[in-house]
Design an enzyme around this catalytic site. Structure first.
Site, PDB file in Angstrom:
ATOM      1  N   LYS A  85       0.860  -1.189   0.000  1.00 19.82           N
ATOM      2  CA  LYS A  85       0.000   0.000   0.000  1.00 19.82           C
ATOM      3  C   LYS A  85       0.891   1.232   0.000  1.00 19.82           C
ATOM      4  CE  LYS A  85      -4.506   0.828   0.079  1.00 19.82           C
ATOM      5  NZ  LYS A  85      -5.560   0.087  -0.607  1.00 19.82           N
ATOM      6  N   ASP A 100      -6.942   4.634  -4.602  1.00 21.00           N
ATOM      7  CA  ASP A 100      -7.600   4.505  -3.302  1.00 21.00           C
ATOM      8  C   ASP A 100      -8.251   5.868  -3.067  1.00 21.00           C
ATOM      9  OD1 ASP A 100      -7.419   4.513  -0.006  1.00 21.00           O
ATOM     10  OD2 ASP A 100      -7.625   2.500  -0.817  1.00 21.00           O
TER      11      ASP A 100
END
Length: 446
Positions: A126, A166
Site C-alpha cells: 500500500k 484509493d
C-alpha cells in the site's frame, strides 16, 4: 488470545509505536488465529507470524511540487511493500491529509490477506501521501503526481509492485502517474499500474468493482440463509466510487439504498438514491452531498454532521473510511433491526462495533473479504495487460462475481472448520493467513 500470539503481539506493539491503525489491524487478525496455532503450532514456531507483521520494505520520500501561484509545497510519500510470498506487491495509493506510516501499514497488512483470499497471484502492499487533492486544480494535481512518481517509479514494476487507486486517487491521478512513469522509463508497461482508462490499458468493471463486489458478497451472505436483496432497505455511507457502485448494484438486485453521505453530512431519500443525480454532483460538479438534496428537491432530507447510521436499515454497507462506524452507531443499527453489515471500505468498523454485531447475531463481513472485488479486478486488469487482451464488461463482471462467490464460500467453510460457524471475520483471517503462511514456509526464511 493464545499465549504464543500474545507474546508476538506485544513485540509488534513495541516495534511499531504510535501506529494505532496498524495495531488495530494486527489485533483483529491475532484474535482469530488461536485455533490455528493450537492445531498447527509450527506457524508460530517458524516465526511466520513475526515475519508477516514486518514489511519486507518501507519507503518514505519527499514530494516537492509547485502550486498555480508559484508557491512550493513539500508533502511526504509512502510505499510499504509488505509481503510478496504470493506474487508482486499489490495495493492502492491514498492521497489524503490523514496519511502517515501507521495508516499505510494498516492498509498494507490488510491487503496481504485480502489479496490471498481472491486466490489470485498477488502479494500485499500500500502507499500514498498526505497530499490533499480537494480544491486543487488539474494542473496542480498533475504536478504533484509527476513529482510523486519521479521517486516512486524506481520501486515499482509489473513483476515487482503494482499500485492502484484509493481515496483521493482516481482515474485522473492514475493517468498522470502512468504518464510520468512512461516518460521516465521510456517503456509502455501497462501492467505497472491498475485502474487505468479503458483507452490505454484499463479493464472493464474496474471502476465499479469494489462496490459491485461488496454487494455480490452481501448477496451470497443472504443466499446462505435462504434470503435475497429483494425488498431490503440499505444504507451506504460515503458517496465516492465504492459507494456509488454499491448503490447501483443493490438497486439492480432489488434492494433500495435510502441514504448516503460525505464528510459534511448525509442525505435520506426514501424513494431510493438517484444514481444519475449522485454522479452528476460527485463526478461532474465535484460537489457535496448537500447539492444532491438541492437537486432532488424537498422530498430529500439533508442532515449536516450527525451519523448516517441513525437511519434505519436492514443492511449497512460502510464505504467511507476507517473507524467511521463505532460502538454507538452499532447499537443504533442493532436497535433498528439491521441483520447484515458488510465493509465496503477498509476497516470502517471499530472493534467495539464488530464485537456488538457479533454478540447480537448480526452477520458481519470484514473488508478484507467484502471489498476484495477492487483488487481482484485489478489483477484481472494485469492479466489482460500481460496477454495484450481486452475483455467485455459482461465477461469481466462474471469473473468478479465468481471470485466474490469463492471468497464468501471460503470464509464460511473455514470458519466452520475452525469452530466459529457463521463468523466471517474468523473465516477470512484464517483462510488468508494459511495461504500466505504456507507460501512463506515453502520459500524459506526470507
Amino acid at each position: 488470545m493464545h499465549a504464543k500470539l500474545q507474546n508476538l503481539y506485544e513485540q509488534v506493539l513495541q516495534r511499531n509505536p504510535g501506529e494505532a491503525e496498524f495495531h488495530q489491524a494486527v489485533t483483529e487478525v491475532f484474535d482469530s488465529l488461536s485455533p490455528v496455532v493450537d492445531k498447527h503450532p509450527h506457524y508460530a514456531d517458524a516465526a511466520v507470524i513475526t515475519r508477516l507483521c514486518e514489511p519486507e520494505r518501507q519507503i518514505i520520500f519527499r514530494v516537492p511540487w509547485i502550486d498555480d501561484a508559484g508557491q512550493i509545497h513539500v508533502n511526504r510519500g509512502f510505499r510499504v511493500e509488505f509481503n510478496s510470498a504470493l506474487g508482486p506487491y499489490k495495493g492502492g495509493l491514498r492521497f489524503h491529509p490523514s496519511v502517515y506510516l501507521g495508516i499505510v501499514k494498516f492498509l498494507g497488512f490488510e491487503q496481504i490477506f485480502k489479496n490471498a483470499l481472491t486466490g489470485l497471484p498477488i502479494g500485499g502492499g500500500k502507499g500514498g501521501s498526505d497530499f490533499d487533492p480537494k480544491g486543487r486544480s488539474d494542473a496542480e494535481v498533475m504536478r504533484f503526481c509527476q513529482s510523486f512518481m519521479t521517486e516512486l517509479y524506481r520501486h515499482i514494476g509489473e513483476y515487482t509492485d503494482v499500485p492502484a487507486g484509493d481515496i483521493g486517487v482516481g482515474g485522473r491521478e492514475i493517468g498522470y502517474l502512468f504518464g510520468q512513469y512512461k516518460r521516465i522509463t521510456n517503456r509502455y508497461e501497462s501492467g505497472v499500474l491498475t485502474g487505468k482508462g479503458l483507452a490505454w490499458g484499463g479493464s472493464q468493471v474496474r471502476t465499479e468493482a469494489t462496490g459491485f463486489g461488496a454487494v455480490f458478497f452481501v448477496n451470497e451472505m443472504l443466499k446462505a440463509k435462504g434470503d435475497s436483496l429483494e425488498g431490503k432497505r440499505v444504507v451506504v455511507s460515503g458517496s465516492g466510487n465504492v459507494a456509488t457502485y454499491a448503490i447501483e448494484k443493490v438497486h439492480e438486485l432489488g434492494g433500495t439504498v435510502v441514504a448516503c453521505s460525505d464528510s459534511s453530512g448525509y442525505v435520506v431519500d426514501e424513494k431510493g438514491i438517484d444514481l444519475e443525480v449522485l454522479k452528476e454532483v460527485k463526478e461532474i460538479q465535484r460537489g457535496r452531498i448537500v447539492d444532491y438534496a438541492r437537486l432532488r428537491g424537498e422530498n430529500v432530507k439533508f442532515v449536516g454532521g450527525g451519523s448516517i447510521w441513525d437511519v434505519p436499515a436492514d443492511i449497512a454497507i460502510p464505504c467511507a473510511t476507517q473507524n467511521e462506524l463505532d460502538g454507538n452507531d452499532a447499537k443504533q443499527l442493532i436497535d433498528h433491526g439491521c441483520t447484515i453489515v458488510a465493509e465496503g471500505a477498509n476497516m470502517p468498523c471499530s472493534p467495539d462495533a464488530i464485537r456488538l454485531f457479533t454478540d447480537a447475531g448480526v452477520l458481519f463481513a470484514p473488508g478484507k473479504a467484502a471489498n476484495a472485488g477492487g483488487v481482484a479486478t485489478s489483477a484481472l486488469e494485469m492479466q489482460q495487460n500481460a496477454s495484450r487482451d481486452s475483455w467485455s464488461f459482461e465477461h469481466t463482471e462474471e469473473r468478479l462475481a465468481d471470485i466474490m462467490r469463492g471468497i464468501h464460500d471460503r470464509c464460511l467453510h473455514t470458519a466452520e472448520e475452525y469452530g466459529a460457524p457463521g463468523n466471517y471475520v474468523v473465516g477470512a483471517n484464517i483462510a488468508g493467513f494459511i495461504q500466505v503462511a504456507d507460501a512463506m514456509l515453502a520459500l524459506g526464511v526470507i
